[in-house]
Design an enzyme around this catalytic site. Structure first.
Site, PDB file in Angstrom:
ATOM      1  N   ASP A  23       0.832  -1.199   0.000  1.00 41.23           N
ATOM      2  CA  ASP A  23       0.000   0.000   0.000  1.00 41.23           C
ATOM      3  C   ASP A  23       0.872   1.257   0.000  1.00 41.23           C
ATOM      4  O   ASP A  23       1.956   1.268   0.586  1.00 41.23           O
ATOM      5  CB  ASP A  23      -0.896  -0.010   1.245  1.00 41.23           C
ATOM      6  N   GLY A  26      -0.006   5.384  -4.454  1.00 40.48           N
ATOM      7  CA  GLY A  26      -0.645   6.654  -4.799  1.00 40.48           C
ATOM      8  C   GLY A  26      -0.112   7.804  -3.965  1.00 40.48           C
ATOM      9  O   GLY A  26       0.146   8.897  -4.482  1.00 40.48           O
ATOM     10  N   ARG A  27       0.054   7.562  -2.657  1.00 40.49           N
ATOM     11  CA  ARG A  27       0.566   8.613  -1.780  1.00 40.49           C
ATOM     12  C   ARG A  27       2.007   8.981  -2.115  1.00 40.49           C
ATOM     13  O   ARG A  27       2.397  10.147  -2.067  1.00 40.49           O
ATOM     14  CB  ARG A  27       0.463   8.170  -0.311  1.00 40.49           C
ATOM     15  N   HIS A  40       2.783   3.246  -9.068  1.00 37.22           N
ATOM     16  CA  HIS A  40       2.723   1.802  -9.308  1.00 37.22           C
ATOM     17  C   HIS A  40       4.004   1.312  -9.987  1.00 37.22           C
ATOM     18  O   HIS A  40       4.527   0.247  -9.659  1.00 37.22           O
ATOM     19  CB  HIS A  40       1.516   1.458 -10.178  1.00 37.22           C
ATOM     20  N   ARG A  74     -11.543   0.807 -10.087  1.00 36.66           N
ATOM     21  CA  ARG A  74     -10.711   1.998 -10.274  1.00 36.66           C
ATOM     22  C   ARG A  74     -10.832   2.502 -11.722  1.00 36.66           C
ATOM     23  O   ARG A  74     -11.304   1.780 -12.603  1.00 36.66           O
ATOM     24  CB  ARG A  74      -9.251   1.677  -9.943  1.00 36.66           C
ATOM     25  N   LEU A 134      11.966 -20.625  -3.623  1.00 35.63           N
ATOM     26  CA  LEU A 134      10.987 -19.675  -3.094  1.00 35.63           C
ATOM     27  C   LEU A 134       9.751 -19.711  -3.982  1.00 35.63           C
ATOM     28  O   LEU A 134       9.870 -19.764  -5.208  1.00 35.63           O
ATOM     29  CB  LEU A 134      11.577 -18.254  -3.078  1.00 35.63           C
TER      30      LEU A 134
END
Length: 250
Positions: A23, A26-27, A40, A74, A134
């Site tokens: 998260d 955008g900020r 992004h 979105r 992994l």
């Protein structure tokens, strides 16, 4: 060369499955007067750094909440950009991931992805299925509530489980994550204190670590800090501290 922070990690007590709610893209972009897509794009650098760091540390499973079932709402330009970034990552990074023993997995309603993205994703999953260093799982078109509904439908469609015999173990076999261990550690970036419809079933006893670091700034050192925090905790799974200690002695 191992850094001072990494040297503090107890390799015998690593979380084997780390899940991350990525998260803050955008900020991050807003702070730099850039558009959301730039955020992004920058966040993809963090994906590469974290996957590389997790493998170096010896973590066996990492799941990234890449695109939620709700993200389809979105703006189309942002959704299209996210799909293009995903496709670009798979096309350009798959060979390197495979060389490093990383297998690609996906959970969610992946059939809802654009056809070209879906095809690249399934091809990458197939190409990398022999890798065992992994497992990188991408949660795509994923929602925790949607997963539980899909699992219930799948169980009903099999028609061989009587209602009185439904339990946690056999229901879990119908979840998207049936082949994955339950998460040991959830990391959420950007300081938000919510699950955002992510792994609602699986996170029942997962340790939660929230950092104010925005996802595009998240790197291996931040991953290590989360692991060190995890290693200071006592995991009880509903037991008392005394019961846990007795089990450890046994």
């Amino acid at each position: 060369m191992k850094g001072k922070l990494e040297s503090q990690v107890d390799k015998s007590n690593l979380p084997q499955h780390i899940v991350i709610i990525m998260d803050g893209n955008g900020r991050w972009a807003r702070k730099k007067n850039l558009d959301r897509i730039s955020g992004h794009r920058e966040g993809m650098k963090s994906v590469k750094a974290v996957v590389k760091g997790a493998k170096e540390l010896g973590v066996k499973h990492i799941t990234l909440y890449a695109f939620s079932a709700q993200n389809w709402k979105r703006p189309k330009v942002e959704v299209d950009a996210l799909m293009e970034l995903l496709k670009h990552y798979l096309v350009n990074e798959s060979d390197k991931l495979i060389e490093n023993g990383v297998s690609i997995n996906a959970i969610g309603r992946i059939w809802e992805l654009p056809r070209d993205v879906y095809e690249v994703l399934t091809e990458t999953i197939e190409k990398s299925k022999h890798c065992n260093e992994l497992t990188l799982t991408l949660a795509l078109s994923y929602g925790g509530r949607e997963e539980i509904i899909d699992a219930a439908k799948e169980m009903i469609s099999h028609g061989n489980v009587a209602p009185e015999n439904i339990n946690i173990s056999n229901f879990s076999k119908f979840l998207y994550t049936s082949d994955l261990p339950e998460p040991d550690l959830l990391i959420r970036t950007s300081g938000e204190m919510r699950l955002s419809n992510f792994m609602l079933w699986q996170l029942a006893y997962t340790e939660i670590y929230v950092t104010k670091t925005l996802w595009p700034n998240f790197r291996k050192r931040h991953l290590i800090k989360a692991i060190l925090n995890y290693q200071k905790r006592e995991r009880r799974f509903g037991l008392t501290g005394e019961q846990v200690k007795k089990r450890e002695v046994i």
